[in-house]
Scaffold this active site. Structure first.
Site, PDB file in Angstrom:
ATOM      1  CG  HIS A  40      -0.235   0.356   2.504  1.00  0.00           C
ATOM      2  ND1 HIS A  40       0.370  -0.596   3.273  1.00  0.00           N
ATOM      3  CD2 HIS A  40      -0.045   1.533   3.154  1.00  0.00           C
ATOM      4  CE1 HIS A  40       0.903  -0.029   4.334  1.00  0.00           C
ATOM      5  NE2 HIS A  40       0.680   1.263   4.300  1.00  0.00           N
TER       6      HIS A  40
HETATM    7  C1  UD1 Z   1      -2.166   5.925   5.297  1.00  0.00           C
HETATM    8  C2  UD1 Z   1      -0.902   6.521   5.906  1.00  0.00           C
HETATM    9  C3  UD1 Z   1       0.209   5.469   5.882  1.00  0.00           C
HETATM   10  C4  UD1 Z   1      -0.239   4.183   6.533  1.00  0.00           C
HETATM   11  C5  UD1 Z   1      -1.542   3.710   5.924  1.00  0.00           C
HETATM   12  C6  UD1 Z   1      -2.051   2.525   6.706  1.00  0.00           C
HETATM   13  C7  UD1 Z   1      -0.591   8.942   5.592  1.00  0.00           C
HETATM   14  C8  UD1 Z   1       0.133   9.973   4.826  1.00  0.00           C
HETATM   15  N1  UD1 Z   1      -0.427   7.670   5.154  1.00  0.00           N
HETATM   16  O1  UD1 Z   1      -1.861   5.639   3.943  1.00  0.00           O
HETATM   17  O2  UD1 Z   1       1.334   5.955   6.583  1.00  0.00           O
HETATM   18  O3  UD1 Z   1       0.753   3.215   6.349  1.00  0.00           O
HETATM   19  O4  UD1 Z   1      -2.520   4.759   5.992  1.00  0.00           O
HETATM   20  O5  UD1 Z   1      -2.973   1.776   5.997  1.00  0.00           O
HETATM   21  O6  UD1 Z   1      -1.276   9.249   6.539  1.00  0.00           O
HETATM   22  N2  UD1 Z   1      -9.104   4.641   0.826  1.00  0.00           N
HETATM   23  C9  UD1 Z   1     -10.314   4.008   0.699  1.00  0.00           C
HETATM   24  N3  UD1 Z   1     -10.979   3.682   1.860  1.00  0.00           N
HETATM   25  C10 UD1 Z   1     -10.502   3.944   3.095  1.00  0.00           C
HETATM   26  C11 UD1 Z   1      -9.270   4.604   3.188  1.00  0.00           C
HETATM   27  C12 UD1 Z   1      -8.569   4.936   2.045  1.00  0.00           C
HETATM   28  O7  UD1 Z   1     -10.804   3.746  -0.388  1.00  0.00           O
HETATM   29  O8  UD1 Z   1     -11.169   3.607   4.095  1.00  0.00           O
HETATM   30  C13 UD1 Z   1      -8.368   4.975  -0.429  1.00  0.00           C
HETATM   31  C14 UD1 Z   1      -8.709   6.360  -0.984  1.00  0.00           C
HETATM   32  O9  UD1 Z   1      -8.680   6.285  -2.373  1.00  0.00           O
HETATM   33  C15 UD1 Z   1      -7.555   7.213  -0.501  1.00  0.00           C
HETATM   34  C16 UD1 Z   1      -6.395   6.209  -0.534  1.00  0.00           C
HETATM   35  O10 UD1 Z   1      -6.976   4.972  -0.161  1.00  0.00           O
HETATM   36  O11 UD1 Z   1      -7.324   8.321  -1.302  1.00  0.00           O
HETATM   37  C17 UD1 Z   1      -5.263   6.563   0.396  1.00  0.00           C
HETATM   38  O12 UD1 Z   1      -5.751   6.743   1.734  1.00  0.00           O
HETATM   39  P1  UD1 Z   1      -4.935   7.651   2.769  1.00  0.00           P
HETATM   40  O13 UD1 Z   1      -5.519   7.514   4.112  1.00  0.00           O
HETATM   41  O14 UD1 Z   1      -4.769   9.019   2.234  1.00  0.00           O
HETATM   42  O15 UD1 Z   1      -3.497   7.031   2.746  1.00  0.00           O
HETATM   43  P2  UD1 Z   1      -3.027   5.502   2.902  1.00  0.00           P
HETATM   44  O16 UD1 Z   1      -2.376   5.099   1.620  1.00  0.00           O
HETATM   45  O17 UD1 Z   1      -4.148   4.677   3.409  1.00  0.00           O
HETATM   46  N1  UDP Z   2      -3.943  -5.479   8.795  1.00  0.00           N
HETATM   47  C1  UDP Z   2      -5.234  -6.002   8.923  1.00  0.00           C
HETATM   48  N2  UDP Z   2      -5.874  -6.419   7.787  1.00  0.00           N
HETATM   49  C2  UDP Z   2      -5.302  -6.372   6.554  1.00  0.00           C
HETATM   50  C3  UDP Z   2      -3.984  -5.829   6.444  1.00  0.00           C
HETATM   51  C4  UDP Z   2      -3.337  -5.387   7.581  1.00  0.00           C
HETATM   52  O1  UDP Z   2      -5.775  -6.074  10.026  1.00  0.00           O
HETATM   53  O2  UDP Z   2      -5.947  -6.763   5.588  1.00  0.00           O
HETATM   54  C5  UDP Z   2      -3.248  -5.014  10.006  1.00  0.00           C
HETATM   55  C6  UDP Z   2      -1.898  -5.646  10.238  1.00  0.00           C
HETATM   56  O3  UDP Z   2      -2.067  -6.890  10.912  1.00  0.00           O
HETATM   57  C7  UDP Z   2      -1.197  -4.596  11.071  1.00  0.00           C
HETATM   58  C8  UDP Z   2      -1.752  -3.293  10.538  1.00  0.00           C
HETATM   59  O4  UDP Z   2      -2.969  -3.628   9.851  1.00  0.00           O
HETATM   60  O5  UDP Z   2      -1.539  -4.702  12.440  1.00  0.00           O
HETATM   61  C9  UDP Z   2      -0.791  -2.661   9.580  1.00  0.00           C
HETATM   62  O6  UDP Z   2      -1.426  -1.589   8.935  1.00  0.00           O
HETATM   63  P1  UDP Z   2      -1.026  -1.074   7.488  1.00  0.00           P
HETATM   64  O7  UDP Z   2      -0.265  -2.108   6.778  1.00  0.00           O
HETATM   65  O8  UDP Z   2      -2.275  -0.578   6.875  1.00  0.00           O
HETATM   66  O9  UDP Z   2      -0.147   0.224   7.806  1.00  0.00           O
HETATM   67  P2  UDP Z   2       1.356   0.481   8.312  1.00  0.00           P
HETATM   68  O10 UDP Z   2       1.649  -0.419   9.443  1.00  0.00           O
HETATM   69  O11 UDP Z   2       2.261   0.289   7.140  1.00  0.00           O
HETATM   70  O12 UDP Z   2       1.340   1.921   8.691  1.00  0.00           O
END
Ligand code: UD1
Ligand code: UDP
Length: 382
Positions: free
Chosen positions: A217
Site C-alpha cells: 500500500h
Molecule cells: C495511510 C498513511 C500510511 C499508513 C496507511 C495505513 C498517511 C500519509 N499515510 O496511507 O502511513 O501506512 O494509511 O494503511 O497518513 N481509501 C479508501 N478507503 C478507506 C481509506 C482509504 O478507499 O477507508 C483509499 C482512498 O482512495 C484514498 C487512498 O486509499 O485516497 C489513500 O488513503 P490515505 O488515508 O490518504 O493514505 P493511505 O495510503 O491509506
Molecule cells: N492489517 C489487517 N488487515 C489487513 C492488512 C493489515 O488487520 O488486511 C493489520 C496488520 O495486521 C497490522 C496493521 O494492519 O496490524 C498494519 O497496517 P497497514 O499495513 O495498513 O499500515 P502500516 O503499518 O504500514 O502503517
C-alpha cells in the site's frame, strides 16, 4: 484522574490504540479517562469499524469524518476538528500513534494550544524524507512531551536528534521525556495471538498452509507504475512455487488496472494461484501471518508482525525503520525490484535457521506507558 484524548484515523492506529485502551480498562480505569477521536482518515467498514467490533475498542467519542484528500486538505480539516475538541475537552495529554496524517494533525493542533503530546512509536526514522510518514514523525516527535520508542534504534535516533536522556520529570515540551519501552503492537500480537488459537474466526483461506502472504500500500509502490509492475511480475513468478494471498489495501486496488501493464494485469487477474482479497480483520490477519510460510510487504506493521510470528519477511521498500529485523537476518530489503525479490525468496528457502530474538519488549508496553503518564502528572502537581 487524568484525562487523555487519543487520536486515531488510519487502520494501524486503531489497532495500536486497542492495546492502550485495554490496559486502561483492565488496570487504570480509576486513574485514566480516555476520550477517543477518530479523524475518519480510514472509513471503509473493513479499514475501520471491523477493528472496533473485534478488538473491543470503545466507540470513538468523536468522528471528524474527514475522509480522503490531498495531504494539505486532509491534514487541515483534521487540525481544525481536533483543535475544537481539545479546547472543549481540555485533556491533560494528547496521545498519538505512528506517523500518519492523523498523527501530524493531532500534534499540530495540540502543540499550539499547549496540550502535552504523548507520541507512541516515537523515534523511528527511514532517513528518506520523500516519504510523507518521515515528515509526519519528525514533526510530531519534535513537539512531543513524552516520547515512547518501541526499539533501541528509535530511542537512539531521538538522542542523536538532540533529545536529552537525562531530563527529569515533570516533562514538558521544552523538557521532554524519552523512553525505550517496547512495542504496543507486540502487546497486541501476544494478546490476540492467543485468542486466535481457539477462535472460530475464519477467512476463506486459513485452511491452506504454506502460502506467501503479501500486502502492498505504500504510496511510491502504488503510484509509480515501474515499481508496481516490478513487484507484481515477481509475485506472478513466485506463484509458480507457492500460492499467494494478498489482502489488498483500497489504495492499491484502485490503481492496479491503471498502473499495471496489460500483460501483467491479465496474468494477475487470471491467476489461479494468487488470491487478491478484501482487507481482512485483525484476527484474520493474525491467522494468515501465523500460517504463511513467508511474508512480502511494504507495511510497517506487517513487517513487525511477521517477526512476532517468526516468519521471514521480504520488505518491498528501499529501507526500513525496523532495522533490527534485517540485522538479525529475519527480513531482507528487496525494494520494488523483481530480481531482488526473487533472490530474497531463494535465500530464505535455503536458510533453515533464522532466529527471532526478543527486541520488541515484554508485551507490557501499554501498561508501562500508562504508569508513566500517571507518574508525570503527579510530579506536575507536586
Ligand atoms: C495511510 C498513511 C500510511 C499508513 C496507511 C495505513 C498517511 C500519509 N499515510 O496511507 O502511513 O501506512 O494509511 O494503511 O497518513 N481509501 C479508501 N478507503 C478507506 C481509506 C482509504 O478507499 O477507508 C483509499 C482512498 O482512495 C484514498 C487512498 O486509499 O485516497 C489513500 O488513503 P490515505 O488515508 O490518504 O493514505 P493511505 O495510503 O491509506
Ligand atoms: N492489517 C489487517 N488487515 C489487513 C492488512 C493489515 O488487520 O488486511 C493489520 C496488520 O495486521 C497490522 C496493521 O494492519 O496490524 C498494519 O497496517 P497497514 O499495513 O495498513 O499500515 P502500516 O503499518 O504500514 O502503517
Amino acid at each position: 484522574m487524568i484525562k487523555i484524548v487519543t487520536i486515531i484515523g488510519a487502520r494501524p492506529q486503531i489497532i495500536k490504540a486497542a492495546a492502550l485502551s485495554r490496559a486502561i480498562k483492565n488496570h487504570f480505569s480509576k486513574e485514566i479517562e480516555e476520550v477517543i477521536v477518530h479523524t475518519g482518515q480510514h472509513y471503509d467498514e473493513n479499514m475501520s469499524q471491523v477493528f472496533f467490533d473485534e478488538l473491543g475498542i470503545p466507540a470513538p467519542n468523536y468522528n471528524l469524518g474527514v475522509g480522503s484528500g490531498s495531504h494539505g486538505i486532509q491534514t487541515a480539516k483534521m487540525i481544525e476538528g481536533i483543535e475544537e475538541i481539545l479546547l472543549k475537552e481540555k485533556p491533560d495529554y494528547l496521545v498519538v500513534y505512528g506517523d500518519t496524517n492523523s498523527t501530524l494533525a493531532g500534534a499540530m493542533a495540540a502543540s499550539k494550544i499547549h496540550i502535552p503530546i504523548v507520541h507512541i512509536e516515537a523515534g523511528l526514522r527511514s532517513f528518506n524524507k520523500s516519504m510523507p510518514e518521515e515528515i509526519n514523525r519528525i514533526c510530531c516527535d519534535h513537539c512531543s512531551t513524552m516520547l515512547f520508542s518501541p526499539t533501541a534504534t528509535g530511542y537512539n535516533n531521538l538522542i542523536r536528534e538532540g533529545f536529552n536522556p537525562n531530563n527529569k520529570k515533570p516533562f514538558t515540551i521544552d523538557n521532554p521525556g524519552t523512553y525505550h519501552c517496547g512495542d504496543v503492537m507486540y502487546d497486541n500480537s501476544l494478546y490476540f495471538g492467543k485468542t486466535t488459537d481457539n477462535s472460530q474466526q475464519t477467512t476463506d483461506f486459513v485452511a491452506e498452509e504454506n502460502f506467501i502472504l503479501c500486502t502492498i500500500h505504500r504510496n511510491n509502490n502504488t503510484d509509480e507504475p515501474e515499481r508496481l509492475n516490478s513487484i507484481f511480475r515477481a509475485l506472478i513468478k513466485l506463484s509458480e512455487k507457492e500460492e499467494i494471498i494478498i489482502p489488498l489495501h483500497p489504495r492499491t486496488k484502485k490503481l492496479l488496472s491503471v498502473n499495471l501493464e496489460s500483460e501483467t494485469y491479465n496474468k494477475l487477474i487470471n491467476s489461479k494461484r494468487i488470491y487478491i482479497i478484501e482487507p481482512v480483520s485483525f484476527l484474520g490477519m493474525i491467522m494468515l501471518e501465523k500460517r504463511a510460510s513467508l511474508v512480502i510487504t511494504d507495511s510497517g506493521g506487517v513487517q513487525k508482525e511477521s517477526y512476532f510470528f517468526k516468519k521471514p519477511c521480504i520488505i518491498i521498500r528501499s529501507e526500513t525503520e525496523w532495522r533490527e529485523i534485517v540485522e538479525v537476518g529475519a527480513a531482507i530489503i528487496a525494494d520494488a525490484d523483481e530480481n531482488r525479490i526473487l533472490e530474497a525468496y531463494r535465500k530464505f528457502k535455503e536458510e533453515k535457521n533464522i532466529s527471532y530474538p526478543d527486541i520488541f519488549g515484554d508485551g507490557k508496553a501499554s501498561e508501562f506507558i500508562c504508569k508513566e503518564l500517571i507518574s508525570n502528572k503527579k510530579q506536575n502537581i507536586s
